[in-house]
Motif scaffolding. Structure first.
Motif, PDB file in Angstrom:
ATOM      1  N   VAL A 112       0.827  -1.199   0.000  1.00  0.00           N
ATOM      2  CA  VAL A 112       0.000   0.000   0.000  1.00  0.00           C
ATOM      3  C   VAL A 112       0.867   1.256   0.000  1.00  0.00           C
ATOM      4  N   THR A 117       0.768   3.880  -3.019  1.00  0.00           N
ATOM      5  CA  THR A 117       0.394   5.262  -2.722  1.00  0.00           C
ATOM      6  C   THR A 117       1.497   6.236  -3.122  1.00  0.00           C
ATOM      7  N   ILE A 138      -5.170   9.743  -4.954  1.00  0.00           N
ATOM      8  CA  ILE A 138      -5.299   9.321  -3.558  1.00  0.00           C
ATOM      9  C   ILE A 138      -6.671   9.708  -3.039  1.00  0.00           C
ATOM     10  N   ARG A 139      -7.092  10.920  -3.368  1.00  0.00           N
ATOM     11  CA  ARG A 139      -8.406  11.392  -2.928  1.00  0.00           C
ATOM     12  C   ARG A 139      -9.520  10.546  -3.549  1.00  0.00           C
ATOM     13  N   SER A 140      -9.358  10.261  -4.830  1.00  0.00           N
ATOM     14  CA  SER A 140     -10.484   9.645  -5.544  1.00  0.00           C
ATOM     15  C   SER A 140     -10.607   8.142  -5.301  1.00  0.00           C
ATOM     16  N   GLY A 141      -9.496   7.417  -5.277  1.00  0.00           N
ATOM     17  CA  GLY A 141      -9.601   5.962  -5.201  1.00  0.00           C
ATOM     18  C   GLY A 141      -9.318   5.429  -3.815  1.00  0.00           C
ATOM     19  N   THR A 142      -9.435   4.089  -3.670  1.00  0.00           N
ATOM     20  CA  THR A 142      -9.067   3.458  -2.403  1.00  0.00           C
ATOM     21  C   THR A 142      -7.576   3.136  -2.437  1.00  0.00           C
ATOM     22  N   PHE A 143      -7.091   2.696  -1.283  1.00  0.00           N
ATOM     23  CA  PHE A 143      -5.638   2.454  -1.235  1.00  0.00           C
ATOM     24  C   PHE A 143      -5.236   1.230  -2.040  1.00  0.00           C
ATOM     25  N   LEU A 144      -6.214   0.386  -2.377  1.00  0.00           N
ATOM     26  CA  LEU A 144      -5.868  -0.797  -3.153  1.00  0.00           C
ATOM     27  C   LEU A 144      -5.787  -0.516  -4.653  1.00  0.00           C
ATOM     28  N   TYR A 200      -0.020  12.661   1.151  1.00  0.00           N
ATOM     29  CA  TYR A 200       0.191  11.283   1.608  1.00  0.00           C
ATOM     30  C   TYR A 200       1.194  10.543   0.729  1.00  0.00           C
TER      31      TYR A 200
END
Lengths: 308, 309, 368
Positions: free
Chosen positions: A52, A56, A64-70, A272
């Motif tokens: 992750v 990232t 980062i804002r739009s998607g999930t960490f996966l 991040y």
């Protein structure tokens, strides 16, 4: 500790245990599948944070804002890495982790070399003295290894101030060397304890003195434990946070302190991807060591495992 | 031949302790003395010094006005300290319980002639090479509700899913358990695996011939035989829990508020943040005494049982 | 090459007396073997001679001068250790020349000395190997080479053959013997193996519990052990100990061995002596080597006594067959010709009376 310090993990695969391969009923096959499933699930659990972080760090901020960490990066970029290296803000100084990297090498390398060499000769010397109380003295030394640093921090701070080393890199080298010597001495002592006494005796009959025996015979044959010790000390000192945060300030901070400052900087919007890149950069040297010399790293862990 | 000296008892006494390698021993002692002095000063004298400060009114700088044990009464009357001690209790119990349980299971599973055992072991153990700060940062990212796991699960369609322990004062300490577990479980597995491999395989063969099943063999033979490893592991983990500091700083920094403080972070904040040197020293002495209570008996028994040569 | 003298040497670890008043003399060129079971003090004594362990009292003299307080390096000795104690990181050559190197011998001289020793011990082709690349026998040779090369006054061997397998041990034993014969050096050799002691020594010292039991030439110790302990320790199979009553018959001494359900066996053990007369009428222990008791021929030969007994166990070893019989309440071993007996049962033996020894059960000493 002793229960585990001679353990070798690369050990033989077990052959005596009944494996389910020898039995063919469905129950056994199900058991086998469950075992593999558990092992793989844990492998994923252990790998996840690293993956992750890596993912990232390669994403631009908007992803980062739009998607999930996966979610894998759509437009992977090394921008965060270069920013982390050169211009991330450590407190108010936006200079990246690079200078702190250098600091940490300047602390870690001398402290590792010094504590390893002192530990080697101490460890050998300890195996050469047997008198009433020598065990007690070794016990005090070992207990010293395990004294929590909280118990000594205030006097250390005062002493570094008194020595005019407060906040300096050499101050940290001194502290890491002194507290490292307990462990390095223990490593070498336990290693030399397993060297047959006859070897020293043979060398003495050959006419060699204490230092001749140490440098010509003991030191060359201690190469394996030396690698273990160097890796152990390097990793511990590189990863140190407590001494760094307590005894250095500003630009003399070691990498972990700088990293923590980057992540917790309150100025501006949180980046991040830069945080993750900085964290990976900070972890890189010890991960590289682990990958290249995992065997020695694990041996050190087993031998000195009580060190937090 | 100097006849006169040979049988003189005085000579014999003088000789005892010389020769036979006394020079070797004296050199060895001379080598050890500087390190002994350094450790004596930097560990034992310094702990005593901390103890002295804890008996004073020191605030920003040491001030040797002695007030007896009143700093300790003040400490134990402090909610923040009580919280940190309670947190330490929760953290230690869960952390040790979970890592020992998982470590043992993983070790037993890995001991079943597993394909790619080396690769799996490497993956399980790498967190030990990583600093607590990096671990804390990674898990903070995963545990932050609007970024991490909560967001992921919600994206799968569970819109009401909530996983906000890290910002919940009642739950924050458990996030530290998760991260600490992640870091140490593989290491505990490694210790158990080494211990399992140390069990004489003929004993297991004998048990098989006696007709025991695999779970029975583990339950009644193998696990009891690796009991010493349990003691080591628990002491090691307890020691690690008592000293945990970096991970808390990176993950929650003791927050929200002081809800996830441990005694170590309490000590640091009071000493270096709030300039309450005497309070910091008193808490440091509490920590040191607790560690000593764990380590002294353990080291004593380790040294006693060490092979004598 | 030198003489060695041990004078009243004692050694205590706290209250534990490891060596109690040891006195030994070794001539120039002597092969002195310290023999005894583990814990008898023989290795401690060797280490004391080497200077590796301090002694609590007494003196050690090499070539007439006291070396008691000296460090090993000042004693001019060399030592071969049980585990060989080869320096693992050094090549064979470096191992052998280490002692010369620390003493500052110039490289050319070192090289020549190493070559010479390597030739003697057939190590020339191994000089550049590490100890870990050598077989057990080769390591043993290197350990000896390291000692030989220095040409010291005294060689010390600490159970040097005990880590070799049986066949190699016999080969190396012969080799050590040859070396001693060629070099005529003074050697002190520690072993618990009485066959090594017998084959190698010019002088054997039997030790027990930190006390010297007997010093003498191997054959003397075999033939005339000073006490029951030495008698039992030396010889394989061990000497038979048979209880008997001593009586005076005119000018002669007779020993009577009681038999269960049969007439006692009477053995003439020689003329009366003052010491033996004291024991007359008392129970003694007869010491009989297995070879003194053999199968009887058609007629009993002079100097022999016939004994009828039942063979309980037969142990063929190839060269001999050992027959175990019961005599005087003891299990007694007779060394017989391999074809003498083929099955258990009654048989006739003959005892060589001249070699029968008499021990006082109280003092355990041999009484002549």
């Amino acid at each position: 500790m002793n229960a585990v310090d001679s353990a070798h993990l690369g050990a033989r695969p077990r052959t005596a245990l009944p494996t389910t391969q020898q039995r063919s009923d469905g129950f056994a096959i199900a058991g086998r599948i469950a075992i593999y499933a558990t092992l793989i699930a844990f492998a994923l659990f252990f790998l996840a944070p690293l993956v992750v972080m890596l993912v990232t760090s390669l994403k631009p901020a908007d992803e980062i804002r739009s998607g999930t960490f996966l979610a894998l990066p759509v437009a992977p970029t090394l921008e965060a890495w270069s920013k982390a290296w050169t211009s991330a803000c450590v407190g108010v100084n936006c200079i990246g982790v690079a200078p702190f990297y250098l600091n940490t090498f300047l602390i870690t390398v001398p402290a590792t070399v010094l504590s390893t060499l002192i530990g080697a000769i101490n460890g050998y010397a300890l195996t050469q003295v047997e008198f009433r109380g020598s065990r007690f003295i070794y016990g005090l030394l070992m207990l010293g290894c395990f004294t929590p640093y909280q118990g000594v921090m205030i006097p250390v701070a005062r002493t570094l101030g008194f020595l005019d080393l407060a906040g300096s890199l050499s101050g940290l080298v001194l502290i890491h060397t002194i507290y490292g010597v307990c462990f390095t001495t223990m490593f070498f002592r336990n290693y030399f304890l397993d060297v047959p006494k006859e070897l020293t005796r043979a060398a003495r009959v050959d006419g060699a003195g204490f230092f001749q025996i140490f440098f010509a015979i003991m030191l060359p044959m201690s190469l394996p434990i030396m690698v273990v010790t160097v890796i152990w000390q390097f990793t511990s000192i590189w990863n140190d946070f407590l001494f760094g945060v307590a005894f250095t300030t500003g630009e003399n901070a070691p990498i972990m302190v700088a990293l923590n400052n980057i992540v917790n900087s309150s100025t501006g919007e949180r980046e991040y991807n830069v945080d993750m890149a900085a964290a990976l950069l900070a972890a890189l040297p010890t991960i590289v060591i682990y990958v290249l010399a995992g065997k020695y790293f694990i041996r050190g862990l087993m031998a000195g495992s009580v060190k937090g | 031949m100097p006849e006169g000296r040979i049988y003189s008892p005085g000579h014999a006494v003088a000789v005892a302790g010389f020769g036979g390698g006394s020079r070797q021993v004296l050199t060895a002692l001379a080598v050890l003395i500087p390190s002994m002095l350094a450790v004596g000063l930097f560990v034992y004298v310094f702990v005593a010094w901390t103890g002295v400060i804890s008996l004073t009114t020191s605030r920003f700088a040491p001030d040797y006005t002695f007030v007896g044990l009143s700093q300790y009464f003040k400490l134990w009357a402090n909610d923040r300290w009580i919280t940190s001690v309670a947190n330490l209790g929760i953290f230690s119990l869960l952390f040790i319980g979970l890592t020992v349980g998982a470590g043992l299971v993983l070790a037993i599973f890995l001991d079943q002639r597993i394909r790619a055992e080396n690769a799996i072991r490497t993956i399980y153990l790498y967190p030990m090479a990583i600093s607590f700060i990096v671990t804390g940062i990674a898990w903070k990212w995963l545990l932050t509700p609007d970024l991490g796991i909560e967001k992921l699960v919600r994206s799968w369609g569970f819109a009401d899913f909530k996983f906000d322990w890290i910002v919940d004062p009642r739950m924050a300490i458990y996030t530290i358990v998760i991260a600490a577990f992640w870091q140490s479980a593989g290491f505990v597995m490694a210790i158990f695996l080494a211990a399992l491999r140390g069990v004489d395989s003929e004993i297991i063969k004998a048990a098989r011939i006696d007709g025991a099943s695999l779970p029975e063999i583990y339950r009644s033979i193998v696990i009891p035989m690796v009991r010493p490893a349990f003691l080591s592991v628990i002491v090691i983990l307890l020691y690690q829990a008592l000293r945990s500091f970096d991970l808390v700083v990176a993950l929650t920094n003791g927050g929200p508020g002081f809800a996830s403080d441990l005694p170590t972070t309490f000590m640091f904040k009071y000493t270096f943040g709030r300039s309450q040197l005497a309070q910091g020293a008193a808490s440091a002495i509490m920590i040191t005494m607790t560690v000593a209570a764990v380590m002294i008996p353990y080291l004593y028994s380790e040294l006693r049982h060490e092979r004598r040569r | 090459m030198a003489t060695l003298a041990i004078r009243n040497v004692t050694k205590n670890y706290g209250d534990l007396e490891v060596l109690r008043g040891i006195n030994i003399d070794a001539d120039d060129g002597e092969f002195l073997v310290l023999l005894g079971p583990s814990g008898c003090g023989k290795s401690t004594l060797l280490n004391a001679i080497a200077g590796l362990e301090a002694i609590s009292g007494g003196d050690i003299l090499i070539d007439g001068s006291i070396v008691t307080g000296l460090e090993p390096r000042e004693r001019d000795i060399a030592m071969v250790f049980q585990s060989y104690a080869l320096y693992p990181t050094m090549s064979v050559r470096k191992n052998i020349e280490f002692g010369m190197r620390v003493r500052g011998v110039p490289p050319g001289e070192r090289r020549a000395a190493v070559e010479k020793v390597a030739q003697t011990l057939q190590l020339s082709s191994l000089l550049d190997r590490k100890p870990s690349q050598l077989s057990g026998g080769q390591r043993q040779r290197v350990a000896m080479g390291r000692a030989l090369v220095r040409e010291p006054k005294v060689f010390l061997f600490d159970e040097p053959l005990s880590n070799l397998d049986a066949k190699l041990r016999i080969e190396m034993r012969a080799e050590i013997k040859r070396l001693h014969q060629n070099l005529e050096t003074t050697i002190v050799y520690v072993t618990h193996d009485q066959i090594e002691a017998m084959t190698l020594a010019t002088k054997v010292v039997v030790m027990r519990g930190g006390v010297v039991q007997q010093v003498g030439r191997p054959q003397d110790i075999y033939d005339r052990p000073a006490n029951l302990y030495v008698a039992g320790f030396i010889g394989s199979p061990p000497m038979n100990f048979i209880p008997a009553d001593l009586t005076v018959e005119g000018e002669r001494i007779q020993a009577r061995i009681a038999r269960n359900g049969a007439a006692p066996v009477a053995i003439d053990v020689g003329p009366i002596t003052a010491d033996r007369a004291v024991l007359a009428g008392r129970e003694v222990i007869l010491g009989v080597r297995p070879e003194a008791l053999t199968e009887a021929g058609e007629a009993v030969r002079p100097g022999k006594v016939a004994i009828d007994a039942t063979i309980e166990i037969l142990e063929p070893t190839g060269a001999d067959t050992f027959a175990v019989i019961s005599l005087g309440g003891a299990a007694v071993t007779a060394r017989c010709h391999p074809r003498a007996f083929h099955s258990r049962g009654p048989a006739r033996f003959e005892l060589d009376t001249a070699s029968v020894l008499i021990f006082d059960p109280g003092s355990e000493r041999r009484i002549d």
